[in-house]
Write a protein that holds these residues in place. Structure first.
Motif, PDB file in Angstrom:
ATOM      1  N   GLY A   1     -27.107 -44.987   5.915  1.00 11.86           N
ATOM      2  CA  GLY A   1     -28.406 -44.379   5.694  1.00 11.86           C
ATOM      3  C   GLY A   1     -29.045 -44.664   4.342  1.00 11.86           C
ATOM      4  N   PRO A   2     -28.345 -44.453   3.209  1.00 10.43           N
ATOM      5  CA  PRO A   2     -28.981 -44.702   1.910  1.00 10.43           C
ATOM      6  C   PRO A   2     -29.467 -46.138   1.748  1.00 10.43           C
ATOM      7  CG  PRO A   2     -26.990 -43.410   1.628  1.00 10.43           C
ATOM      8  CD  PRO A   2     -27.003 -43.856   3.066  1.00 10.43           C
TER       9      PRO A   2
ATOM     10  N   ILE B   1     -28.450 -40.281  -7.522  1.00 14.53           N
ATOM     11  CA  ILE B   1     -27.629 -41.497  -7.619  1.00 14.53           C
ATOM     12  C   ILE B   1     -26.263 -41.173  -8.208  1.00 14.53           C
ATOM     13  CG2 ILE B   1     -27.406 -43.711  -8.809  1.00 14.53           C
ATOM     14  CD1 ILE B   1     -29.204 -43.834  -6.391  1.00 14.53           C
ATOM     15  N   TRP B   2     -26.236 -40.305  -9.223  1.00 13.37           N
ATOM     16  CA  TRP B   2     -24.935 -39.923  -9.783  1.00 13.37           C
ATOM     17  C   TRP B   2     -24.110 -39.137  -8.761  1.00 13.37           C
ATOM     18  CZ3 TRP B   2     -23.203 -42.662 -13.437  1.00 13.37           C
ATOM     19  CH2 TRP B   2     -24.060 -43.167 -14.418  1.00 13.37           C
ATOM     20  N   LEU B   3     -24.771 -38.338  -7.946  1.00 11.85           N
ATOM     21  CA  LEU B   3     -24.062 -37.646  -6.868  1.00 11.85           C
ATOM     22  C   LEU B   3     -23.527 -38.653  -5.857  1.00 11.85           C
ATOM     23  CD1 LEU B   3     -23.208 -35.064  -5.417  1.00 11.85           C
ATOM     24  CD2 LEU B   3     -25.474 -34.996  -4.345  1.00 11.85           C
ATOM     25  N   GLN B   4     -24.314 -39.673  -5.558  1.00  8.30           N
ATOM     26  CA  GLN B   4     -23.869 -40.711  -4.631  1.00  8.30           C
ATOM     27  C   GLN B   4     -22.669 -41.468  -5.197  1.00  8.30           C
ATOM     28  OE1 GLN B   4     -27.070 -43.131  -3.162  1.00  8.30           O
ATOM     29  NE2 GLN B   4     -25.704 -44.664  -2.255  1.00  8.30           N
TER      30      GLN B   4
ATOM     31  N   LEU C   1     -18.660 -48.246   3.861  1.00  4.25           N
ATOM     32  CA  LEU C   1     -18.816 -47.739   2.497  1.00  4.25           C
ATOM     33  C   LEU C   1     -19.372 -48.808   1.561  1.00  4.25           C
ATOM     34  CD1 LEU C   1     -18.320 -45.141   0.827  1.00  4.25           C
ATOM     35  CD2 LEU C   1     -16.084 -46.109   0.190  1.00  4.25           C
ATOM     36  N   LEU C   2     -19.143 -50.084   1.870  1.00  2.00           N
ATOM     37  CA  LEU C   2     -19.697 -51.158   1.047  1.00  2.00           C
ATOM     38  C   LEU C   2     -21.218 -51.067   0.974  1.00  2.00           C
ATOM     39  CD1 LEU C   2     -17.514 -54.184   2.231  1.00  2.00           C
ATOM     40  CD2 LEU C   2     -17.476 -53.113  -0.033  1.00  2.00           C
ATOM     41  N   PHE C   3     -21.847 -50.719   2.085  1.00  2.59           N
ATOM     42  CA  PHE C   3     -23.303 -50.611   2.106  1.00  2.59           C
ATOM     43  C   PHE C   3     -23.770 -49.345   1.387  1.00  2.59           C
ATOM     44  CE2 PHE C   3     -22.120 -53.466   5.425  1.00  2.59           C
ATOM     45  CZ  PHE C   3     -23.109 -54.425   5.426  1.00  2.59           C
ATOM     46  N   PHE C   4     -22.998 -48.287   1.517  1.00  2.00           N
ATOM     47  CA  PHE C   4     -23.283 -47.060   0.766  1.00  2.00           C
ATOM     48  C   PHE C   4     -23.236 -47.346  -0.727  1.00  2.00           C
ATOM     49  CE2 PHE C   4     -22.045 -42.991  -1.165  1.00  2.00           C
ATOM     50  CZ  PHE C   4     -22.939 -42.112  -0.556  1.00  2.00           C
ATOM     51  N   GLY C   5     -22.217 -48.090  -1.161  1.00  2.00           N
ATOM     52  CA  GLY C   5     -22.078 -48.426  -2.575  1.00  2.00           C
ATOM     53  C   GLY C   5     -23.115 -49.421  -3.053  1.00  2.00           C
ATOM     54  N   ALA C   6     -23.486 -50.387  -2.200  1.00  2.00           N
ATOM     55  CA  ALA C   6     -24.475 -51.396  -2.597  1.00  2.00           C
ATOM     56  C   ALA C   6     -25.820 -50.765  -2.908  1.00  2.00           C
ATOM     57  CB  ALA C   6     -24.621 -52.445  -1.502  1.00  2.00           C
ATOM     58  N   SER C   7     -26.161 -49.675  -2.196  1.00  2.00           N
ATOM     59  CA  SER C   7     -27.454 -49.036  -2.423  1.00  2.00           C
ATOM     60  C   SER C   7     -27.537 -48.396  -3.808  1.00  2.00           C
ATOM     61  CB  SER C   7     -27.725 -47.989  -1.341  1.00  2.00           C
ATOM     62  OG  SER C   7     -26.809 -46.906  -1.429  1.00  2.00           O
TER      63      SER C   7
END
Length: 549
Positions: free
Chosen positions: A21-22, A381-384, A415-421
């Motif tokens: 989603g992000p 972003i820090w929460l993410q 999770l790679l896509f979550f982190g890439a955002s």
């Protein structure tokens, strides 16, 4: 593998939605073809004509059926005209595709491990993930073809005793897929229907498959837009549709066909990363074994695979997303192969793969921390970042839970896509559209103003979303700009076109400034040296607002 009660399909679908989603619900990355659908949807809101699609410059567009436009329009109507809204239903379509695969696998096989593994493989399939982050037809086509595949599997499973509901699922799935992208759905659906009536292992009577109410409703749905366009615009619209479906996409050079075919075959295998690695050993032996165990199902999978490979080979330019219509069906077969091949007992290999993706996630997360530590950012972003780190720690802590390893591998890919955002937040956001929107609100521009735009078409699409339906923005080109720029209340120009405007007659102000991904190395150096704003002004993408004096 966990039991279904511990790893429900709804949890897998939710994990897919939350982790992707992000990355999906803002313009972290913008695919070129999205502009055709978002531009048309904004125009539909302005005119009230939801049947006809228009380009940003006002020209008619008949190359694709209407359903994709309506998915974008539905998001705009529900949430307002935003990047989030343009992609919302496409993200859900990706999650629903995973559900369709699970339910189809559960119908075909009694072993629930196959259904669960199918959903995990589908959730981590890179093309599904990328397609679900874009407002283009492919993920919708994949979802509706997964629905049709469920109907076909119903007939393969029950034969002439198939319940009527599978006729409805089959024909509605094909009809909706046809209203998304046209001929690919027709070709695969037609082959599947022929297969049901002629295959020697589970032949189904034609009258059983073609349940009249389901067929009739399917025909009405599939033909709706085509009849509407003929009624409104006459038969000429078909020239554009047929050219896109057949003309410009069909290659005639044998070398190109061979290259596309080879590429399609390789990608069909490799994109099942990392799952195909576990099925390589003993593949030939297990393929024969599975064929004799479920001949009708295996034959159907092979038929659709060969069909999509041949169709992909014939295009003038091949994209990996062309394979997506048959991936749901292929995923079920791959999961079946892996379970039979002893994948669930290969604990050491699964842990190696898991740690590889955990390490990759740590690298991606560190890059994101670097960007956001050096530049102004938001608390979200820090929460993410904290959530990303928490998930990584959880995955490491669960490495000894053998039954969880397949799910952990699948989620580590997501999770790679979550982190890439986290990183792309600084590179891409706020996008040019949101920056121009802020400028327009600050200037308190009158609603209904006519705005001319000269610049990159994809940036123009973002700006049109930012401005929303309250402003009528028309795309211009270098040829017609000198004759038309005076027709508008305001102009928006990309920096390189400023010299085409008589500056003495216009007040020009910077409305949007973004990092340019081409200068990523300069960005890293600027962050390290502490002069990011200066470098951003030098190398960034600039768009200017021009107001007549």
């Amino acid at each position: 593998m966990q039991s279904e009660s511990k790893l429900s399909i709804w949890f897998v679908m939710l994990a897919f939605t939350l982790l992707v989603g992000p990355f999906a619900l803002d313009f972290h990355m913008h695919y070129p073809d999205e502009m055709y659908y978002t531009d048309a949807a904004v125009r539909m809101m302005q005119t009230g004509d939801i049947q006809t699609a228009y380009l940003g410059n006002g020209e008619l567009r008949f190359k694709k059926p209407i359903l994709t436009y309506w998915f974008v329009l539905a998001g705009f109507e529900l949430f307002g005209v935003t990047p989030f809204a343009s992609r919302f239903f496409f993200l859900l379509a990706g999650a629903m595709t995973i559900g369709g695969v699970y339910w189809a696998a559960k119908l075909m096989f009694k072993d629930t491990r196959i259904a669960q593994l199918s959903s995990l493989i589908m959730a981590s399939y890179p093309v599904l993930i990328m397609s679900a982050t874009r407002s283009i037809p492919d993920v919708l086509l994949g979802m509706f073809m997964a629905m049709a595949a469920l109907g076909f599997i119903g007939f393969i499973r029950y034969g002439n005793d198939t319940p009527r509901r599978y006729s409805w699922i089959l024909f509605l799935g094909l009809a909706l897929a046809f209203e998304v992208k046209g001929l690919p759905a027709l070709a695969l659906g037609g082959l599947g229907l022929i297969y049901l009536s002629v295959n020697p292992w589970q032949r189904v009577k034609v009258q059983r498959v073609f349940y009249f109410p389901a067929v009739l409703v399917g025909l009405v749905v599939a033909s709706y837009w085509f009849v509407a366009m003929y009624w409104i615009h006459g038969a000429d619209y078909l020239n554009s549709f047929v050219e896109d479906q057949v003309g410009v996409r069909v290659a005639s050079r044998y070398l190109l066909i061979a290259k596309n075919l080879l590429l399609a075959i390789v990608l069909m295998i490799v994109l099942f990363i990392p799952w195909f690695l576990f099925g390589m050993k003993g593949f030939q032996k297990n393929f024969k074994k599975l064929f004799y165990e479920e001949k009708a199902f295996t034959g159907f999978v092979v038929l659709w695979l060969v069909a999509i490979l041949l169709m992909s080979a014939m295009v003038t330019k091949f994209y990996e997303r062309y394979l997506l219509p048959v991936v749901p069906l292929s995923t079920i077969w791959v999961a079946w192969l892996l379970v039979k091949n002893g994948f669930l007992e290969k604990v050491r290999a699964m842990r190696v793969v898991l740690f590889f993706f955990i390490a990759l996630n740590l690298i991606v997360l560190l890059v994101g921390v670097f960007f956001n530590a050096m530049l102004p950012t938001s608390n979200w972003i820090w929460l993410q970042i904290l959530l990303d780190l928490a998930v990584i720690v959880y995955m490491v802590s669960q490495r000894k839970a053998i039954s969880k390893l397949p799910a952990l591998i699948s989620f580590s890919i997501l999770l790679l896509f979550f982190g890439a955002s986290i990183s792309t937040y600084q590179i891409s956001l706020p996008d040019v559209g949101q920056l121009v929107k802020g400028y327009a609100e600050e200037q308190e521009l009158a609603k209904g103003s006519q705005i001319g735009y000269l610049g990159h078409l994809h940036a123009g699409s973002k700006i049109r979303i930012g401005l929303g339906p309250d402003f009528r923005m028309v795309g211009l080109d270098e040829v017609n700009f000198p004759e038309r720029f005076g027709d508008f209340d305001y102009l928006i120009l990309e920096e390189k076109y400023l010299d085409k405007l008589p500056s003495d007659k216009y007040e020009i102000q910077l409305a949007a400034l973004n990092w340019d991904a081409k200068y990523i190395s300069e960005m890293f150096a600027a962050l390290w040296d502490g002069n990011a704003e200066e470098v951003k002004m030098k190398y960034g993408k600039k768009f200017y607002w021009a107001k007549p004096n």
